[in-house]
Design a protein around this motif. Sequence first.
Motif: not given
Length: 134
Positions: A84-90, A92-98, A100-105
């Motif tokens: 249920x994490x806030x990223x888009x599987x397709x 990669x930018x949503x994992x690098x430049x997100x 809204x997702x703190x480093x801890x998350x």
Amino acid sequence: MKLDPRQFSQEAYGALESLSQQLDKKYHKKASALVQGLPAYISTWGLHRLSGDAKSFIGKTSEDTKYKGTVYYCFLESLHKFSGADFQPRDEKSLIFNSRMPLRDYLALNHLALRFAKEWSFWAASLLGEAENN
């Protein structure tokens, strides 16, 4: 958050069952090897690299590499659904430049991904066959 270990098995099994139907049978053993390598891959490179490689493999013209992108995307989509994490599987930018997702998350997501990848690895031989490396 407490997780029932059976959830990992149920999600991994279901996702691999779906993957086996998506892939041509001739790629099952290669995909099994790829899945069994996921824990090491994620611990070395992380989820953002996995997403980037998935995109790269899907974009290649050779059918002999596209299965890798399919495997990686299936894993990421399954992880997304499971976590249920806030990223888009397709993307990669949503994992690098997100922002809204703190480093801890992000670190927690990577930890969860490692555990999830181990469960995928466990079921790979049963659902895709014994690993074959080329």
